[in-house]
Design a protein around this motif. Sequence first.
Motif, PDB file in Angstrom:
ATOM      1  N   GLY A 145       0.777  -1.237   0.000  1.00 25.08           N
ATOM      2  CA  GLY A 145       0.000   0.000   0.000  1.00 25.08           C
ATOM      3  C   GLY A 145       0.803   1.279   0.000  1.00 25.08           C
ATOM      4  O   GLY A 145       0.424   2.243  -0.664  1.00 25.08           O
ATOM      5  N   THR A 195      -2.927  -0.182   5.540  1.00 30.16           N
ATOM      6  CA  THR A 195      -1.804   0.029   4.617  1.00 30.16           C
ATOM      7  C   THR A 195      -2.284   0.020   3.169  1.00 30.16           C
ATOM      8  O   THR A 195      -1.854   0.846   2.358  1.00 30.16           O
ATOM      9  CB  THR A 195      -0.708  -1.035   4.847  1.00 30.16           C
ATOM     10  N   GLY A 196      -3.207  -0.893   2.863  1.00 31.22           N
ATOM     11  CA  GLY A 196      -3.769  -0.940   1.507  1.00 31.22           C
ATOM     12  C   GLY A 196      -4.442   0.369   1.144  1.00 31.22           C
ATOM     13  O   GLY A 196      -4.351   0.843   0.003  1.00 31.22           O
ATOM     14  N   ALA A 199      -2.512   3.212  -0.672  1.00 31.54           N
ATOM     15  CA  ALA A 199      -2.467   3.216  -2.140  1.00 31.54           C
ATOM     16  C   ALA A 199      -3.715   3.890  -2.704  1.00 31.54           C
ATOM     17  O   ALA A 199      -3.641   4.719  -3.625  1.00 31.54           O
ATOM     18  CB  ALA A 199      -2.351   1.786  -2.664  1.00 31.54           C
ATOM     19  N   TYR A 200      -4.869   3.544  -2.137  1.00 29.27           N
ATOM     20  CA  TYR A 200      -6.139   4.129  -2.590  1.00 29.27           C
ATOM     21  C   TYR A 200      -6.116   5.647  -2.386  1.00 29.27           C
ATOM     22  O   TYR A 200      -6.420   6.424  -3.302  1.00 29.27           O
ATOM     23  CB  TYR A 200      -7.284   3.477  -1.800  1.00 29.27           C
ATOM     24  N   CYS A 227      -7.885  -1.421  -6.231  1.00 29.66           N
ATOM     25  CA  CYS A 227      -8.318  -1.323  -4.825  1.00 29.66           C
ATOM     26  C   CYS A 227      -9.807  -1.634  -4.687  1.00 29.66           C
ATOM     27  O   CYS A 227     -10.220  -2.277  -3.730  1.00 29.66           O
ATOM     28  CB  CYS A 227      -8.023   0.072  -4.272  1.00 29.66           C
ATOM     29  N   LEU A 245      -3.329  -6.299  -4.687  1.00 32.07           N
ATOM     30  CA  LEU A 245      -2.984  -5.147  -3.850  1.00 32.07           C
ATOM     31  C   LEU A 245      -1.482  -4.852  -3.913  1.00 32.07           C
ATOM     32  O   LEU A 245      -1.060  -3.707  -3.849  1.00 32.07           O
ATOM     33  CB  LEU A 245      -3.432  -5.365  -2.399  1.00 32.07           C
ATOM     34  N   SER A 249      -0.141  -1.264  -4.983  1.00 36.71           N
ATOM     35  CA  SER A 249       0.812  -0.489  -4.185  1.00 36.71           C
ATOM     36  C   SER A 249       1.918   0.076  -5.073  1.00 36.71           C
ATOM     37  O   SER A 249       2.254   1.260  -5.023  1.00 36.71           O
ATOM     38  CB  SER A 249       1.411  -1.387  -3.105  1.00 36.71           C
ATOM     39  N   CYS A 280      -0.201   4.982   7.960  1.00 37.71           N
ATOM     40  CA  CYS A 280      -1.371   4.438   7.272  1.00 37.71           C
ATOM     41  C   CYS A 280      -2.637   4.509   8.123  1.00 37.71           C
ATOM     42  O   CYS A 280      -3.716   4.823   7.613  1.00 37.71           O
ATOM     43  CB  CYS A 280      -1.093   3.013   6.807  1.00 37.71           C
TER      44      CYS A 280
END
Length: 363
Positions: A145, A195-196, A199-200, A227, A245, A249, A280
């Motif tokens: 992420g 954490t993912g 990225a979003y 995502c 994912l 990232s 995050c």
Amino acid sequence: MTHIKNVRNVLCYAIGNGGLANLSNLLETRKQQIKGIAVLFLDDFFRTQHDVINQLGIGIADELIFVSTKDEPTTDYVDQIIDELHVRGIESPSAIVGMGGGITMDVAKAVANLLTNGGRAADYQGWDLVKKPGVYKIAIPTISGTGAEATRTCVITNKRTGLKLGMNSDFTVYDQIIMDPTLTATVPRDQFFYTGMDAYIHCVEVLAGSYRNVIGDAYATETINLCRQVFLEGDMMSPVNREKLMAASYVGGCAVATSYVGLVHPLSAGLSVVLGLHHCIANCIAMRGMEDFYPIEFTEFWKMADLQNIAIPRGVCRNLSDEQYEQLYASTVIHEKPLTNALGEGFDKILTKERAMEIFRAM
Ligand SMILES: [Fe+2]
């Protein structure tokens, strides 16, 4: 659309289950080309993961350093590692490996730059201050992420100045990434989500910003698409979603490398500097105040958290002193480039001190 600046991407990358097994070959090839040991930075989590450590092909002379992820990295921490390496006579390794999350990957980047450039970590906090290429470096993300594997920065906090800023430089970009989705299977669900979402959020900010360009838009659009597949359709941690994912990232990191983040990240940086919250989770907390700024994504973010059954901490800014609120504001507005990207040149007329306080209280 703005013109794209001259962007440097990661030189080589590999993605696929079991890819970690290729590290030993890469290190061996490197040692044949350039004399010198390898210095491996591993997330503290792996201290007890002997089956993983055994796969790394660590030579007798190589240096293995476990990076604590309890606190986000500081300039003092990076300087301390450099001093320790110098004491042990390690000046020019053949390779540096950063295996872990954003913290470990960023520490490895900073150390690689300092070993060749000299000086202290704080000397390079800013844009294009690194003058020489760093030591050849390999990233192995073990949580997805942050995009630290792809970006040209390594975020570190200077406790003396309150500045949370990286070494923004082409020389900070990794030479090689190994993306092995099997490594994210053991990540706790809440950490996986927080954490993912980095990225979003990176890509929501890129697409809503004023410094947009066609390449960044393409990367950011696909990151958000991935995502949505991961977080809105079934179990986010299924093998296929973990691989998606990991890709998101990296691609999201490439999007940020062509542009800037937006409003969430400066507010999140304030939370990290003043309250010590990790990046995050701080982003996710900052999303509570984003309804007016990113309305569609605000709704989507909470839908994702709900579907994946993830709790986001609430009320972290209640009961703070006036001085802490002042620090929160100061540590937020210092990030002029992302704020200009999000709100325009007159960002301080929109994000006034009063408005920022309101947002922090709503978190
Ligand atoms: Fe981020």
